[in-house]
Scaffold this active site. Structure first.
Site, PDB file in Angstrom:
ATOM      1  N   LYS A 195      -0.561  30.507  81.350  1.00  0.00           N
ATOM      2  CA  LYS A 195      -1.957  30.057  82.187  1.00  0.00           C
ATOM      3  C   LYS A 195      -2.071  28.955  83.080  1.00  0.00           C
ATOM      4  O   LYS A 195      -2.730  28.809  83.620  1.00  0.00           O
ATOM      5  CB  LYS A 195      -3.582  29.825  80.757  1.00  0.00           C
ATOM      6  CG  LYS A 195      -3.019  30.620  80.141  1.00  0.00           C
ATOM      7  CD  LYS A 195      -4.244  31.015  78.759  1.00  0.00           C
ATOM      8  CE  LYS A 195      -3.632  32.025  77.762  1.00  0.00           C
ATOM      9  NZ  LYS A 195      -3.978  32.200  76.798  1.00  0.00           N
ATOM     10  N   SER A 248       1.473  31.646  75.812  1.00  0.00           N
ATOM     11  CA  SER A 248       0.589  31.267  76.237  1.00  0.00           C
ATOM     12  C   SER A 248       0.658  29.607  77.821  1.00  0.00           C
ATOM     13  O   SER A 248       0.045  29.720  78.468  1.00  0.00           O
ATOM     14  CB  SER A 248      -1.413  30.559  75.642  1.00  0.00           C
ATOM     15  OG  SER A 248      -1.395  31.515  75.045  1.00  0.00           O
ATOM     16  N   LYS A 285       0.186  22.737  78.495  1.00  0.00           N
ATOM     17  CA  LYS A 285       0.001  23.612  78.041  1.00  0.00           C
ATOM     18  C   LYS A 285       0.831  24.163  76.646  1.00  0.00           C
ATOM     19  O   LYS A 285       2.083  24.018  77.044  1.00  0.00           O
ATOM     20  CB  LYS A 285      -0.092  24.899  78.840  1.00  0.00           C
ATOM     21  CG  LYS A 285      -0.679  25.839  78.317  1.00  0.00           C
ATOM     22  CD  LYS A 285      -2.136  25.927  78.723  1.00  0.00           C
ATOM     23  CE  LYS A 285      -2.908  27.259  77.394  1.00  0.00           C
ATOM     24  NZ  LYS A 285      -2.855  27.123  75.873  1.00  0.00           N
ATOM     25  N   SER A 328      -6.753  27.692  74.843  1.00  0.00           N
ATOM     26  CA  SER A 328      -5.767  28.704  75.374  1.00  0.00           C
ATOM     27  C   SER A 328      -6.823  30.005  75.146  1.00  0.00           C
ATOM     28  O   SER A 328      -6.764  30.831  74.588  1.00  0.00           O
ATOM     29  CB  SER A 328      -4.756  28.801  74.471  1.00  0.00           C
ATOM     30  OG  SER A 328      -3.275  29.767  75.301  1.00  0.00           O
TER      31      SER A 328
END
Length: 663
Positions: free
Chosen positions: A430, A427, A609, A487
């Site tokens: 992203k 993820s 993140k 997320s």
């Protein structure tokens, strides 16, 4: 001897304490000293006072000593299933149902076992039962082949969608194996296409399991034949008792037929999930099981084939507070710990090891998780040479596979380990999804106020979720928080659908109209402009897809430029964000998102993140500040979320010391 009435041999006498560590009642040394001192006090009283006044006391202490002599020779009382398991359930933040039965002795225990609960992919076990039932009556030929079409592919668990091309031909039997072994969603829908969607529920009714129902095709809620149950339970529903009933019939060879039962048991033995029942029980224990996972529910049911007999076990959880897709998810760990408790209770009740397990054993996911196992060599074999002494200089040792430390302002990599390796990055994808949108907003700020309407495609995206439902809408600037804090894979799809038509299609597919494909093409063009030569994007959220990859060095480049954007900095530094979403009928509801970045709980860190898939391991891209010194640390392929955080903190401490920072 009237004092004897005051002693209950069923519980310890005050001043004594039982220990089960060796399997016998035993007094701690400190308690023996205490006993001796109190006995001396009684004797002193005898010398100073009338013997008759202390006769009762002497009798009581004589009985205490007799109890001690009797007690140390008696075996400890084995803990019951309730004593082993109920504390685990009580400590879990979520709803739990459990059913357990030893199939030889009949000993059993249950908790909320008759309450309907979500199954997630556990419902694929009943789907398999119906398939074999139809095969038994020759309505279905398990050797017949199905041709995979592009439209058959759905996201989530499995290998067909990501690794097989349209036109692939597989037998129904092999589709069942993929459905059970890898919980393959596409294979499940292929099987359902052959047996019929309503057939599983009818089969369960006939088997006396009316609460066990498959509601729809996987990731196709529009096909639901039980809409209300779909809304409440998702893909399927059952009770722990009904699942136990199916397992008992399987073990006894009564599930369809002895031959079909044996075949289905072999499918269940191939289950690839190592995070639940399999995690903490010894490798030599045979296990036939099926599991399921969605954000707020983790489920497992199976047969533990122990030396003292087979045990049927079902654990269902729902409304779990921990919705992370990490190896240390609380629901997965609960399933693992209950299975271990069952093993300890039935297999070696007098010698069992304690249930507590080192963190290194429960996180899983590492490439070298077997390093601590002794080598299978003869006792006389020559030991390998010692490795060199650990150096006192240099960067800290880390558990992750790749890392990089960089200056946050310039983006220059200062220290690294395998930072150019091209790997799955989950993820952390992203970051680019947000950056593409914010780059567009830098030219036209009004795009942040545009309204995104959630499509069914977005709502059904697998994995971590923002919790926004089909038909609901909210501004772009708000949905960016749903993308970056929890997320949300669904948020990534919704944003890609919204913005995709504004971008050119891939150069090799000029006529492509799919909005997500056009958005991903822009992600790759942006990566090229940023000279991220190790990076290739195939989707906007980081779900596993062969060829979707990046490197720690490229993530440094991307993060450095993304942090220059004020909106991005505000999003990724937020620990919590609340907003309102609007439904089709105009009603509003509140949605609260919490960041998955554990570093934000520590002063000095402000983003960026997290990411996790089995292929990628745990990933963490972060930024930290000491005075005016800002660093970016990228950690990829850690064995757990906790390990990624520990690696990051250790790298920051070392890097800041190298750069002259002091406490």
């Amino acid at each position: 001897m009237g004092g004897a009435r005051g002693i209950d041999r069923g519980r310890p006498v005050r001043g004594l304490r039982c220990s089960h560590a060796t399997g016998n009642r035993a007094l701690r040394p400190g308690r023996i000293v205490d006993l001796k001192s109190q006995w001396c006090k009684v004797m002193e009283d005898c010398r100073k006072t009338d013997l008759r006044r202390t006769r009762a006391g002497l009798c009581r202490w004589a009985l205490v000593l007799a109890w001690f002599v009797w007690g140390v020779e008696q075996p400890a009382r084995a803990e019951s299933l309730a004593e082993r398991i109920q504390p685990l359930i009580d400590a879990h933040q979520g709803q739990v149902a459990v059913a357990i039965r030893h199939l030889e002795t009949g000993e059993s225990w249950s908790c909320r076992a008759t309450e309907p609960m979500p199954t997630a992919s556990l419902i694929k076990f009943p789907v398999m039962i119906e398939a074999y039932r139809q095969a038994q009556t020759q309505r279905l030929d398990l050797t017949r082949h199905i041709v995979l079409q592009e439209t058959d592919k759905v996201p989530g668990a499995g290998i067909l969608t990501t690794h097989f091309s349209a036109g692939t031909s597989i037998s129904i039997r092999d589709a069942i194996r993929l459905m059970i072994a890898f919980s393959d969603n596409t294979a499940t829908n292929l099987v359902l296409g052959q047996i019929g969607l309503p057939a599983t529920a009818r089969c369960m009714e006939e088997l006396g399991c009316p609460n066990t129902k498959l509601h729809s095709l996987v990731f196709r809620r529009d096909t639901s034949i039980f809409p209300e149950r779909s809304e409440r339970f998702g893909l399927g529903s059952t009770t722990a008792d009904e699942m136990l009933q199916l397992l008992v019939s399987l073990h006894e060879g009564r599930l369809v037929s002895p031959e079909a039962s044996a075949a289905m048991r072999e499918h269940l033995r191939a289950c690839d999930d190592k995070l639940k029942f399999r995690r903490l029980i010894p490798a030599e224990v045979k296990l036939a099981c099926k599991t399921g996972s969605v954000d707020a529910a983790r489920t497992a049911a199976g047969l533990l084939e122990l030396s003292r007999g087979t045990v049927a076990l079902c654990v269902l959880t729902d409304k779990n507070e921990d919705t992370r897709w990490t190896d240390d998810n609380a629901g997965d760990l609960l399933c693992a710990r209950i299975a271990r408790a069952v093993y300890d209770h039935f297999e070696t009740p007098s010698k069992c090891e304690p249930l507590s397990v080192p963190e290194s054993e429960i996180t899983g996911g590492g490439d070298d998780e077997d390093d601590e196992k002794p080598e299978d060599v003869a006792a006389s074999a020559k030991l390998p040479d010692l490795l060199p002494r650990d150096p006192l200089s240099g960067p800290p040792f880390t558990a992750c596979r790749n890392w990089a430390v960089a200056d946050a302002v310039s983006g220059k990599v200062l220290w690294e380990s395998k930072s150019s390796d091209v790997v799955d990055t989950a993820s952390t994808t992203k970051i680019m999804t947000a950056y593409v949108i914010l780059s567009l907003a830098a030219e036209r700020p009004a795009v942040l106020d545009e309204t995104v309407v959630f499509s069914e495609r977005a709502d059904k995206t697998a994995g971590s979720s923002s919790g926004v439902r089909v038909g609901e809408k909210l501004p772009v600037r708000e949905l960016l928080y749903g993308l970056l804090l929890p997320s949300g894979n669904d948020a990534a799809v919704a944003l890609a659908e919204h913005f995709g038509p504004r971008f050119d299609p891939p150069a090799k597919k000029p006529g492509l109209t799919d909005s997500i494909s056009r958005f991903v093409a822009e992600m790759n063009r942006t990566a090229s402009r940023l000279k991220m030569s190790d990076t290739r994007y195939l989707n906007p959220n980081g779900l596993p897809e062969k060829g979707h990859a990046s490197s720690a060095r490229d993530l440094v480049k991307l993060t450095a430029v993304a942090l220059r954007n004020r909106v991005f900095r505000e999003c990724v530094s937020s620990r919590r964000h609340e907003t309102q979403v609007t439904a089709r009928d105009g009603t509003q509801r509140s949605v609260t998102w919490k960041s998955t970045n554990r570093l934000l709980a520590i002063t000095g860190y402000s983003g960026v993140k997290t990411g996790y898939t089995r292929a990628a391991g745990s990933c963490l891209v972060s930024t930290g500040q000491r005075g005016k010194d800002n660093l970016i640390v990228v950690v990829l392929g850690a064995p757990s979320a906790a390990a990624a955080v520990a690696d990051s903190r250790n790298l920051y401490r070392w890097a800041w010391r190298e750069r002259g920072q002091r406490d």
